[in-house]
Design a protein around this motif. Structure first.
Motif, PDB file in Angstrom:
ATOM      1  N   LEU A  47       0.820  -1.208   0.000  1.00 10.31           N
ATOM      2  CA  LEU A  47       0.000   0.000   0.000  1.00 10.31           C
ATOM      3  C   LEU A  47       0.858   1.264   0.000  1.00 10.31           C
ATOM      4  N   THR A  48       1.937   1.270   0.755  1.00  7.53           N
ATOM      5  CA  THR A  48       2.858   2.424   0.757  1.00  7.53           C
ATOM      6  C   THR A  48       3.422   2.650  -0.637  1.00  7.53           C
ATOM      7  N   PHE A  49       3.808   1.580  -1.315  1.00  2.00           N
ATOM      8  CA  PHE A  49       4.326   1.679  -2.682  1.00  2.00           C
ATOM      9  C   PHE A  49       3.253   2.238  -3.620  1.00  2.00           C
ATOM     10  N   LEU A  50       2.035   1.706  -3.511  1.00  2.00           N
ATOM     11  CA  LEU A  50       0.942   2.171  -4.372  1.00  2.00           C
ATOM     12  C   LEU A  50       0.634   3.645  -4.128  1.00  2.00           C
ATOM     13  N   GLU A  51       0.673   4.081  -2.876  1.00  2.00           N
ATOM     14  CA  GLU A  51       0.423   5.488  -2.574  1.00  2.00           C
ATOM     15  C   GLU A  51       1.489   6.387  -3.212  1.00  2.00           C
ATOM     16  N   LYS A  52       2.749   5.969  -3.176  1.00  2.00           N
ATOM     17  CA  LYS A  52       3.827   6.745  -3.811  1.00  2.00           C
ATOM     18  C   LYS A  52       3.626   6.801  -5.319  1.00  2.00           C
ATOM     19  N   GLU A  53       3.257   5.678  -5.920  1.00  8.91           N
ATOM     20  CA  GLU A  53       3.004   5.648  -7.359  1.00  8.91           C
ATOM     21  C   GLU A  53       1.815   6.535  -7.711  1.00  8.91           C
ATOM     22  N   ALA A  54       0.780   6.486  -6.883  1.00  8.30           N
ATOM     23  CA  ALA A  54      -0.413   7.298  -7.123  1.00  8.30           C
ATOM     24  C   ALA A  54      -0.059   8.784  -7.139  1.00  8.30           C
ATOM     25  N   LYS A  55       0.784   9.209  -6.212  1.00  9.87           N
ATOM     26  CA  LYS A  55       1.215  10.612  -6.181  1.00  9.87           C
ATOM     27  C   LYS A  55       1.989  10.968  -7.453  1.00  9.87           C
ATOM     28  N   LYS A  56       2.884  10.080  -7.895  1.00 10.73           N
ATOM     29  CA  LYS A  56       3.654  10.314  -9.134  1.00 10.73           C
ATOM     30  C   LYS A  56       2.725  10.478 -10.326  1.00 10.73           C
TER      31      LYS A  56
END
Length: 152
Positions: free
Chosen positions: A94-103
């Protein structure tokens, strides 16, 4: 354990993803009578706003998750699954997905899970997701509970 987990963006149609997606679907069907596959049918492999990830440990895929656009700058978390409980696999995904979502440019993420899925409900609360009114196809579904989180 989290330092050994690697998260990779892959195509959900990749043969390496098949076993974890099958396990997720079987788990959901056994627990809730629905495998959740129908909510993943509009996937667009060529669209950068659609991200599917696999968590890997010792060359074994041990979890997965995805984000997709639903409206404007809002993304939706889908197909979150961890093969093992209590190992921070879901949190890492989820942390990875949140970072990707911001990008990508998403400013908010939303998701749906079942009210009966106590583990998921507690997990999302711990990750600072707040209960929101049911959205989209979940609006008149009392078995659904929806969450949202601002990424700003």
């Amino acid at each position: 354990m989290t330092e050994d987990i690697s998260i990779k963006i892959i195509n959900p149609d990749d043969e390496k993803a098949a076993p974890i997606l099958e396990e997720l679907s079987a788990n959901l069907y056994l627990r809730f009578g629905s495998d959740g596959r129908n909510s993943f049918t509009d996937w667009q492999n060529n669209n950068a706003k659609f991200v599917f990830v696999a968590a890997e440990l010792n060359n074994e895929i041990i979890g997965c998750g995805a984000i997709r656009p639903i409206e404007g700058n809002i993304g939706e978390v889908k197909r979150m699954y961890s093969k093992f409980r209590g190992k921070k696999i879901g949190q890492t995904i989820l942390t990875f997905l949140e970072k990707e979502a911001k990008k990508i440019g998403f400013t908010e993420l939303v998701l749906e899970t079942r009210v009966k899925n106590i583990e998921a409900v507690e997990f999302y609360k711990k990750q600072q997701y707040n209960i929101i009114p049911n959205y989209g196809k979940y609006i008149d579904r009392p078995e659904a509970i929806c969450f949202g989180k601002s990424l700003i």
